[in-house]
Write a protein that holds these residues in place. Structure first.
Motif, PDB file in Angstrom:
ATOM      1  N   ASP A   1      56.668  16.975 -25.302  1.00 34.26           N
ATOM      2  CA  ASP A   1      56.163  17.977 -24.362  1.00 34.26           C
ATOM      3  C   ASP A   1      55.147  18.906 -25.045  1.00 34.26           C
ATOM      4  OD1 ASP A   1      55.834  19.287 -21.989  1.00 34.26           O
ATOM      5  OD2 ASP A   1      57.630  20.539 -22.198  1.00 34.26           O
TER       6      ASP A   1
ATOM      7  N   ILE B   1      48.129  11.082 -29.878  1.00 34.92           N
ATOM      8  CA  ILE B   1      48.691  11.611 -28.638  1.00 34.92           C
ATOM      9  C   ILE B   1      48.740  10.465 -27.626  1.00 34.92           C
ATOM     10  CG2 ILE B   1      48.469  13.387 -26.865  1.00 34.92           C
ATOM     11  CD1 ILE B   1      46.698  14.937 -28.834  1.00 34.92           C
TER      12      ILE B   1
ATOM     13  N   PHE C   1      57.177   9.109 -20.268  1.00 37.62           N
ATOM     14  CA  PHE C   1      55.767   9.360 -19.992  1.00 37.62           C
ATOM     15  C   PHE C   1      55.270   8.456 -18.868  1.00 37.62           C
ATOM     16  CE2 PHE C   1      51.404   7.859 -20.819  1.00 37.62           C
ATOM     17  CZ  PHE C   1      50.709   9.046 -20.602  1.00 37.62           C
TER      18      PHE C   1
ATOM     19  N   ARG D   1      48.443   8.104 -24.487  1.00 35.69           N
ATOM     20  CA  ARG D   1      47.398   7.927 -23.484  1.00 35.69           C
ATOM     21  C   ARG D   1      47.910   7.028 -22.358  1.00 35.69           C
ATOM     22  NH1 ARG D   1      42.498   6.057 -27.519  1.00 35.69           N
ATOM     23  NH2 ARG D   1      42.309   7.998 -28.755  1.00 35.69           N
ATOM     24  N   ASP D   2      47.228   7.098 -21.212  1.00 33.69           N
ATOM     25  CA  ASP D   2      47.602   6.236 -20.092  1.00 33.69           C
ATOM     26  C   ASP D   2      47.367   4.769 -20.411  1.00 33.69           C
ATOM     27  OD1 ASP D   2      48.351   8.393 -18.536  1.00 33.69           O
ATOM     28  OD2 ASP D   2      46.346   8.697 -17.710  1.00 33.69           O
TER      29      ASP D   2
ATOM     30  N   ARG E   1      47.583  18.803 -25.721  1.00 31.41           N
ATOM     31  CA  ARG E   1      46.620  18.186 -26.642  1.00 31.41           C
ATOM     32  C   ARG E   1      46.063  19.203 -27.634  1.00 31.41           C
ATOM     33  NH1 ARG E   1      43.444  13.658 -26.705  1.00 31.41           N
ATOM     34  NH2 ARG E   1      41.422  13.839 -27.730  1.00 31.41           N
TER      35      ARG E   1
ATOM     36  N   THR F   1      55.311  12.843 -18.816  1.00 32.59           N
ATOM     37  CA  THR F   1      55.663  13.826 -19.846  1.00 32.59           C
ATOM     38  C   THR F   1      54.945  13.476 -21.145  1.00 32.59           C
ATOM     39  OG1 THR F   1      57.838  14.079 -18.844  1.00 32.59           O
ATOM     40  CG2 THR F   1      57.547  14.960 -21.062  1.00 32.59           C
ATOM     41  N   SER F   2      54.033  14.345 -21.559  1.00 32.96           N
ATOM     42  CA  SER F   2      53.216  14.045 -22.735  1.00 32.96           C
ATOM     43  C   SER F   2      54.016  14.207 -24.027  1.00 32.96           C
ATOM     44  CB  SER F   2      51.996  14.967 -22.772  1.00 32.96           C
ATOM     45  OG  SER F   2      51.205  14.691 -23.926  1.00 32.96           O
TER      46      SER F   2
END
Length: 564
Positions: free
Chosen positions: A481, A520, A417, A522-523, A484, A422-423
């Motif tokens: 992958d 999920i 990620f 996060r940055d 949200r 890549t989430s």
């Protein structure tokens, strides 16, 4: 050693294996007998302690029921006018109560000045009980009095069985009118035969008795129920030790023969304050530990029989080992020799070993075989490392990944990620009320449910998603992958898969539900643990919201309905 050199390999193996067999079997038999005796002794003493504890619990719970009955009658608002009404009407009520609660020998209502206004069968009516301990304590607060002989009622009640003195337990409650004014005391005399009946019920199965007897002692050690009521069975020091330890077992050696004695102090139950009775379970040592002694002799005799069989087997083993060794020697001696390779040193021992060492000298001339062995060993080493790595990352119960395996995959996903954006998401699943399954059906049933639920989740996930068991009834899922808006659908799919899955154990179909929390990536996340912490917080919200639901960090909570 000189004698051994002159013996053949077959005879050496026979002697050595035979001696080893005798030594090992003897040590194992003696050790097993000792362990079995000690363990059986512990079990028997624990059983004696549990018998006493069971009887103490029966007494406390029974007394709590009697205490609650009298208290409920004294405090019942519908009866407040009865106490000051016609004594005949009050007597009729008390006699109806006695017919319902047959353990009471006498129930009476005394006014605040100590005069018995009404009582069952009219006994003591009009007489003063102001000096009786039950009235003096009951006028102040609810009370339970310890066992005592009948005083005023001794000549009014039928004699006790076996010509024993009539003895009672007193229960008294203050009675107030509608305005809260104290108007008298409701007293009840509980017949001591009540305790004898409870003791008889404890050994309803004659096979469970096995020479046991259960006695009830007062708080100072005086026998209340048992042989020779009124005497003290133990010294003051022993009674004090029993009070401090509360529950246990010991061997009483003060009599003609040792007696295994289990004890338990009855501390009371719920609102019943307890009278600190001491319940003891007594059983002669020869009866209590007879099974242990028989087991010891059985193990020793069995060990001797096994040792004899071992000697016979040692002879057969020696013959079987010598024959193939002789064949190996003859075959190796025929292999071609290289004159440039030096010979092996001669080995001592039996004639077969000497010949084998001569044949093995020829093996040094074939270095290629040694190289092949090294290559095979290296290949096996790599396979072993791969197998060990798999074991280290796998949960042995469910066959899923364990915490270590999940952390490796999760860290890789987090690094991907950070590099490529890549989430991914993390879901934590916790089975609802799982402790009930273990408490009701046993830990074996819980293990079956863990395995079934783990496989159900694997089937509900995509091949690229990975599920791991974090420990106990908690699972964690790495969903790669994922958008949200789609993570809630995955969470609900897992929840429904668990809810609709049943486990067959011991003829019972077991079903559980689960709460799901998700997070999920996060940055702003520093590492994988930041995501797991948010998922764990969401799981807590799902639990607090009623369980059997999914909560995703940052998304609106969704209930676990059939349409979800």
């Amino acid at each position: 050693m000189a004698i051994m050199r002159n013996l053949s390999l077959r005879r050496q193996i026979t002697i050595l294996v035979g001696l080893l067999c005798i030594a090992l079997v003897s040590a194992a038999a003696i050790g097993a007998a000792y362990i079995a005796q000690q363990r059986t002794r512990e079990i028997v003493m624990q059983d004696a302690a549990e018998t006493a504890l069971t009887m103490a619990s029966i007494l406390d719970r029974g007394m709590q029921e009697r205490f609650r009955e009298i208290r409920n009658i004294a405090e019942m608002r519908l009866l407040q006018q009865v106490w000051t009404s016609d004594p005949a009407k009050t007597r009729q009520l008390l006699e109806q109560l006695q017919e319902s609660f047959t353990d009471y020998a006498w129930i009476g209502f005394a006014t605040a000045d100590g005069t018995v206004r009404a009582a069952t069968r009219g006994m003591l009516e009009g007489q003063s009980v102001q000096g009786r301990p039950w009235f003096q304590s009951g006028i102040k607060a609810p009370m339970v009095g310890d066992l005592h002989e009948a005083a005023l009622l001794a000549n009014l009640l039928p004699p006790a069985p076996n010509d024993e003195p009539t003895r009672f337990l007193d229960i008294a409650m203050p009675v107030r009118d509608e305005s809260g004014k104290l108007i008298g005391v409701l007293g009840a005399h509980l017949n001591w035969s009540w305790a004898r009946e409870r003791r008889r019920a404890l050994f309803a199965d004659p096979a469970a008795k096995r020479g046991k007897s259960v006695w009830i002692l007062s708080g100072n050690g005086t026998v209340l129920l048992g042989r020779e009521p009124g005497r003290k069975l133990f010294s003051e020091h022993q009674v004090e030790a029993i009070r401090q330890e509360r529950n246990g077992a010991f061997e009483d050696t003060t009599g003609e023969e040792p007696i295994l004695t289990g004890f338990a102090v009855a501390p009371g139950y719920r609102e019943y304050p307890g009278l600190n009775w001491i319940v003891i379970s007594r059983q002669p040592d020869k009866t209590a530990f007879g099974v242990a002694r028989g087991l010891v002799w059985t193990i020793l005799l069995l060990g001797g029989a096994v040792a004899c069989v071992g000697l016979i087997c040692a002879l057969g083993i020696a013959r079987g080992v010598a024959r193939p060794l002789q064949a190996i020697i003859d075959a190796a001696d025929q292999i071609g020799r290289d004159p440039e390779i030096t010979d092996l040193p001669r080995a001592g021992g039996s004639a077969e070993i000497v010949r084998l060492s001569a044949a093995l000298r020829s093996l040094l001339r074939r270095a290629g075989m040694a190289e092949q062995r090294v290559a095979e060993a290296s290949s096996k080493h790599e396979k072993d490392i791969t197998a060990l790595r798999h074991l280290a990352e796998t949960d042995p119960l469910s066959g899923l990944l364990n915490r270590r395996g999940f952390d490796l995959l999760g860290t890789q996903a987090f690094e991907a990620f950070k590099r490529r954006g890549t989430s991914f998401a993390v879901l934590i699943i916790d089975l609802d009320f799982f402790k009930t399954v273990n408490d009701t059906y046993g830990h074996g049933a819980g293990d079956d449910v863990i395995r079934t639920v783990g496989q159900a989740m694997k089937r509900a996930l995509r091949p690229t998603d990975r599920v791991a068991r974090f420990g106990g009834e908690e699972f964690i899922v790495l969903v790669g992958d994922i958008a949200r808006d789609d993570i809630m659908a995955v969470a609900q799919k897992l929840r429904r898969a668990i809810e609709t899955t049943s486990t067959l154990h011991g003829g019972n179909w077991l079903s559980v539900t689960a709460s799901v929390g998700g997070g999920i990536v996060r940055d702003s996340d520093r590492d994988l643990q930041d995501i797991i912490e948010r998922a764990d917080t969401a799981l807590y919200q799902a639990k607090a919201g009623g369980r059997n639901r999914a909560v995703i960090d940052g998304l609106q909570l969704q209930l676990a309905t059939s349409a979800a």
